[in-house]
Design a protein around this motif. Structure first.
Motif, mmCIF file in Angstrom:
data_model
loop_
_atom_site.group_PDB
_atom_site.id
_atom_site.type_symbol
_atom_site.label_atom_id
_atom_site.label_comp_id
_atom_site.label_asym_id
_atom_site.label_seq_id
_atom_site.Cartn_x
_atom_site.Cartn_y
_atom_site.Cartn_z
ATOM 1 N N UNK A 106 6.100 -1.580 -1.526
ATOM 2 C CA UNK A 106 5.658 -0.833 -2.716
ATOM 3 C C UNK A 106 4.979 0.475 -2.318
ATOM 4 N N UNK A 107 4.145 0.435 -1.304
ATOM 5 C CA UNK A 107 3.460 1.645 -0.841
ATOM 6 C C UNK A 107 4.457 2.672 -0.317
ATOM 7 N N UNK A 108 5.433 2.237 0.438
ATOM 8 C CA UNK A 108 6.438 3.153 0.990
ATOM 9 C C UNK A 108 7.285 3.756 -0.127
ATOM 10 N N UNK A 109 7.715 2.953 -1.085
ATOM 11 C CA UNK A 109 8.518 3.457 -2.203
ATOM 12 C C UNK A 109 7.705 4.466 -3.016
ATOM 13 N N UNK A 110 6.441 4.160 -3.284
ATOM 14 C CA UNK A 110 5.575 5.091 -4.024
ATOM 15 C C UNK A 110 5.426 6.398 -3.266
ATOM 16 N N UNK A 111 5.215 6.333 -1.953
ATOM 17 C CA UNK A 111 5.084 7.535 -1.147
ATOM 18 C C UNK A 111 6.357 8.382 -1.199
ATOM 19 N N UNK A 112 7.498 7.761 -1.058
ATOM 20 C CA UNK A 112 8.768 8.495 -1.060
ATOM 21 C C UNK A 112 8.985 9.191 -2.399
ATOM 22 N N UNK A 113 8.701 8.503 -3.490
ATOM 23 C CA UNK A 113 8.881 9.098 -4.816
ATOM 24 C C UNK A 113 7.952 10.293 -4.998
ATOM 25 N N UNK B 166 6.313 12.009 -2.636
ATOM 26 C CA UNK B 166 6.432 13.055 -1.616
ATOM 27 C C UNK B 166 7.495 14.075 -1.979
ATOM 28 N N UNK B 167 8.491 13.671 -2.737
ATOM 29 C CA UNK B 167 9.506 14.642 -3.155
ATOM 30 C C UNK B 167 8.880 15.723 -4.022
ATOM 31 N N UNK C 114 3.189 23.176 -7.795
ATOM 32 C CA UNK C 114 1.904 22.756 -8.323
ATOM 33 C C UNK C 114 2.137 21.535 -9.199
ATOM 34 N N UNK C 115 1.290 20.533 -9.062
ATOM 35 C CA UNK C 115 1.468 19.296 -9.811
ATOM 36 C C UNK C 115 0.199 18.963 -10.593
#
Length: 94
Positions: free
Chosen positions: A16-23, A25-26, A33-34
Motif C-alpha cells: 500500500x505504501x509503495x502504490x501510494x508513493x508511485x501514484x 510521485x507522478x 504546484x500541488x
C-alpha cells in the motif's frame, strides 16, 4: 495483518505504501504546484518579494498579518524564507 502462525505479515502495508508513493510521485516529481502550493507560494506576497524580508517574521505562512482576523495563525517564517530564497535563486517555477 497477522499470519496463522501469529507473526505479522508486512506485505500488505508495504505494498500500500509503495502504490501510494508511485501514484503521488507522478504529481510531485513532475514539478507542478500541488494542493495549497499556489496560495502558499504563488499568492504569498512575502515569497514574491512584495514586502520587506522582516515582514515575513510578522506574517503567517500564507502572507497574512498574524494580527488579522483572516490569519490562520500558522507561523512558519523559516519555511516562507526558504520559499523566498528558492524563488530568488531558481525563479518562481523552479
Amino acid at each position: 495483518f497477522k499470519t496463522m502462525a501469529g507473526s505479522i505479515n508486512y506485505d500488505i502495508p508495504y505494498t500500500c505504501a509503495i502504490v501510494t508513493f508511485v501514484i503521488h510521485s507522478s504529481i510531485i516529481f513532475s514539478g507542478e504546484f500541488v494542493w495549497d502550493d499556489r496560495a502558499a507560494i504563488l499568492g504569498n506576497p512575502d515569497v514574491l518579494g512584495h514586502r520587506g524580508i522582516g515582514q515575513l517574521f510578522s506574517n503567517d505562512f500564507w502572507g497574512q498579518q498574524m494580527s488579522s482576523s483572516d490569519s490562520h495563525k500558522s507561523f512558519r517564517p523559516l519555511a516562507v524564507l526558504s520559499f523566498l530564497i528558492s524563488r530568488i535563486v531558481y525563479g518562481i517555477n523552479a
